[in-house]
Write a protein that holds these residues in place. Sequence first.
Motif, mmCIF file in Angstrom:
data_model
loop_
_atom_site.group_PDB
_atom_site.id
_atom_site.type_symbol
_atom_site.label_atom_id
_atom_site.label_comp_id
_atom_site.label_asym_id
_atom_site.label_seq_id
_atom_site.Cartn_x
_atom_site.Cartn_y
_atom_site.Cartn_z
ATOM 1 N N ALA A 70 0.845 -1.207 0.000
ATOM 2 C CA ALA A 70 0.000 0.000 0.000
ATOM 3 C C ALA A 70 0.879 1.256 0.000
ATOM 4 N N ALA A 71 1.945 1.228 0.795
ATOM 5 C CA ALA A 71 2.843 2.387 0.870
ATOM 6 C C ALA A 71 3.506 2.636 -0.489
ATOM 7 N N GLU A 72 3.873 1.555 -1.168
ATOM 8 C CA GLU A 72 4.487 1.720 -2.507
ATOM 9 C C GLU A 72 3.510 2.374 -3.480
ATOM 10 N N LYS A 73 2.239 1.955 -3.387
ATOM 11 C CA LYS A 73 1.233 2.545 -4.289
ATOM 12 C C LYS A 73 1.040 4.028 -3.985
ATOM 13 N N ILE A 74 1.032 4.373 -2.705
ATOM 14 C CA ILE A 74 0.897 5.787 -2.339
ATOM 15 C C ILE A 74 2.118 6.564 -2.837
ATOM 16 N N ALA A 75 3.291 5.977 -2.670
ATOM 17 C CA ALA A 75 4.524 6.653 -3.112
ATOM 18 C C ALA A 75 4.473 6.926 -4.614
ATOM 19 N N GLN A 76 3.960 5.947 -5.354
ATOM 20 C CA GLN A 76 3.853 6.136 -6.818
ATOM 21 C C GLN A 76 2.915 7.306 -7.148
ATOM 22 N N ALA A 77 1.848 7.439 -6.349
ATOM 23 C CA ALA A 77 0.858 8.486 -6.630
ATOM 24 C C ALA A 77 1.321 9.868 -6.189
ATOM 25 N N THR A 78 2.166 9.919 -5.168
ATOM 26 C CA THR A 78 2.506 11.228 -4.571
ATOM 27 C C THR A 78 3.936 11.666 -4.863
ATOM 28 N N GLY A 79 4.701 10.814 -5.530
ATOM 29 C CA GLY A 79 6.108 11.143 -5.724
ATOM 30 C C GLY A 79 6.961 10.755 -4.530
ATOM 31 N N GLY A 80 6.426 9.892 -3.675
ATOM 32 C CA GLY A 80 7.255 9.331 -2.591
ATOM 33 C C GLY A 80 6.983 9.876 -1.211
ATOM 34 N N ALA A 81 6.027 10.809 -1.089
ATOM 35 C CA ALA A 81 5.815 11.447 0.215
ATOM 36 C C ALA A 81 4.409 11.184 0.760
ATOM 37 N N LEU A 82 4.283 11.305 2.080
ATOM 38 C CA LEU A 82 2.977 11.264 2.744
ATOM 39 C C LEU A 82 3.051 12.266 3.896
ATOM 40 N N ASP A 83 1.998 13.083 4.054
ATOM 41 C CA ASP A 83 2.049 14.117 5.093
ATOM 42 C C ASP A 83 1.602 13.611 6.460
ATOM 43 N N VAL A 84 0.490 12.875 6.509
ATOM 44 C CA VAL A 84 -0.061 12.455 7.809
ATOM 45 C C VAL A 84 -0.487 10.991 7.743
ATOM 46 N N LEU A 85 -0.041 10.219 8.726
ATOM 47 C CA LEU A 85 -0.505 8.832 8.877
ATOM 48 C C LEU A 85 -1.467 8.772 10.060
ATOM 49 N N ILE A 86 -2.658 8.237 9.811
ATOM 50 C CA ILE A 86 -3.636 8.046 10.892
ATOM 51 C C ILE A 86 -3.895 6.548 11.006
ATOM 52 N N HIS A 87 -3.380 5.957 12.082
ATOM 53 C CA HIS A 87 -3.556 4.515 12.285
ATOM 54 C C HIS A 87 -4.776 4.302 13.176
ATOM 55 N N ASN A 88 -5.820 3.748 12.591
ATOM 56 C CA ASN A 88 -7.107 3.610 13.291
ATOM 57 C C ASN A 88 -7.493 2.158 13.554
ATOM 58 N N ALA A 89 -6.936 1.223 12.813
ATOM 59 C CA ALA A 89 -7.394 -0.178 12.862
ATOM 60 C C ALA A 89 -7.310 -0.742 14.277
ATOM 61 N N ALA A 90 -8.336 -1.503 14.641
ATOM 62 C CA ALA A 90 -8.335 -2.178 15.945
ATOM 63 C C ALA A 90 -9.220 -3.405 15.865
ATOM 64 N N LYS A 91 -8.895 -4.386 16.713
ATOM 65 C CA LYS A 91 -9.723 -5.598 16.783
ATOM 66 C C LYS A 91 -10.893 -5.325 17.721
ATOM 67 N N MET A 92 -12.049 -5.111 17.115
ATOM 68 C CA MET A 92 -13.290 -4.843 17.866
ATOM 69 C C MET A 92 -14.299 -5.898 17.439
ATOM 70 N N ASP A 93 -13.960 -7.163 17.661
ATOM 71 C CA ASP A 93 -14.754 -8.269 17.138
ATOM 72 C C ASP A 93 -15.787 -8.721 18.174
ATOM 73 N N TYR A 94 -17.026 -8.305 17.932
ATOM 74 C CA TYR A 94 -18.092 -8.614 18.896
ATOM 75 C C TYR A 94 -18.666 -10.008 18.704
ATOM 76 N N ALA A 95 -18.348 -10.617 17.550
ATOM 77 C CA ALA A 95 -19.061 -11.837 17.165
ATOM 78 C C ALA A 95 -18.805 -13.009 18.116
#
Length: 219
Positions: A70-95
């Motif tokens: 995913a990072a490689e794809k973003i780098a291809q789209a932006t010329g190699g840079a990213l300004d802000v990373l927001i890590h939100n993923a969490a295991k919230m498995d109610y099942a």
Amino acid sequence: MPTYAVIGATRGVGLEIVRQLAANPDNTVFATARNVEKSLHLAKVIQEAPAKNVVALQADVVDHRSLKVAAEKIAQATGGALDVLIHNAAKMDYANGNLYRSLTEYESMDALDAEFIEAFKVNTLGAIHSVDAFLPLLRKGSTKKIVIISTDGGERDVVWKTGTTILAAYCVTKSAENMVMTKYAAELVDEGFIVAAISPGVVDVSGTAASPRMSAISW
Ligand SMILES: NC(=O)c1ccc[n+]([C@@H]2O[C@H](COP(=O)([O-])OP(=O)(O)OC[C@H]3O[C@@H](n4cnc5c(N)ncnc54)[C@H](OP(=O)(O)O)[C@@H]3O)[C@@H](O)[C@H]2O)c1
């Protein structure tokens, strides 16, 4: 043209972050999903974004290789840079019913081990995998900001004062995630990075939930 990557963006808090960021046409938002094709709420946000500035990418935070892709794809789209990373993923498995268990409420130690190991992989190692994958891009970015969406449930003071025994695996592994943030903050401060863990408080995410959720917890 600020660029954002929101990791774990299919539902709930992450999806709303994407929606609000996309409302500013100057932003480009990269939103990751474990399964892009099945992420219908994200597809709707992408479709309804007025500036068509949201890009969906596949990534599972347990699989560090998928984040690198995913990072490689973003780098291809932006010329190699990213300004802000927001890590939100969490295991919230109610099942499976384990999410709300306290340390003494598991049917067996094997069940507790399995839940804790899986929660650690997603909630703790997942944050390390994300930062590791995107750090080369963030170093070339203009703002050098890393945000980890954490929880008051990962704070020892809050758990003690509220007497919250339930959500054991979630709280323990989110507490470890807070330490991950602190370690990165200490390591990257001299490069001008701001690394922060923030808690959204109790958020009703039932509108986009994957499975029915018990009543909200008050910390
Ligand atoms: N809601 C609250 O009241 C509350 C309170 C305090 C803190 N928080 C924090 O806010 C964040 C979001 O919570 P939420 O309530 O919005 O949860 P949610 O609705 O269950 O959403 C969780 C998100 O994480 C993703 N995810 C889960 N496992 C993943 C994996 N292995 N790899 C990549 N993505 C994965 C899910 O994607 P899939 O669709 O693929 O499962 C989904 O996009 C979490 O960090 C949580 O700790 C929430």
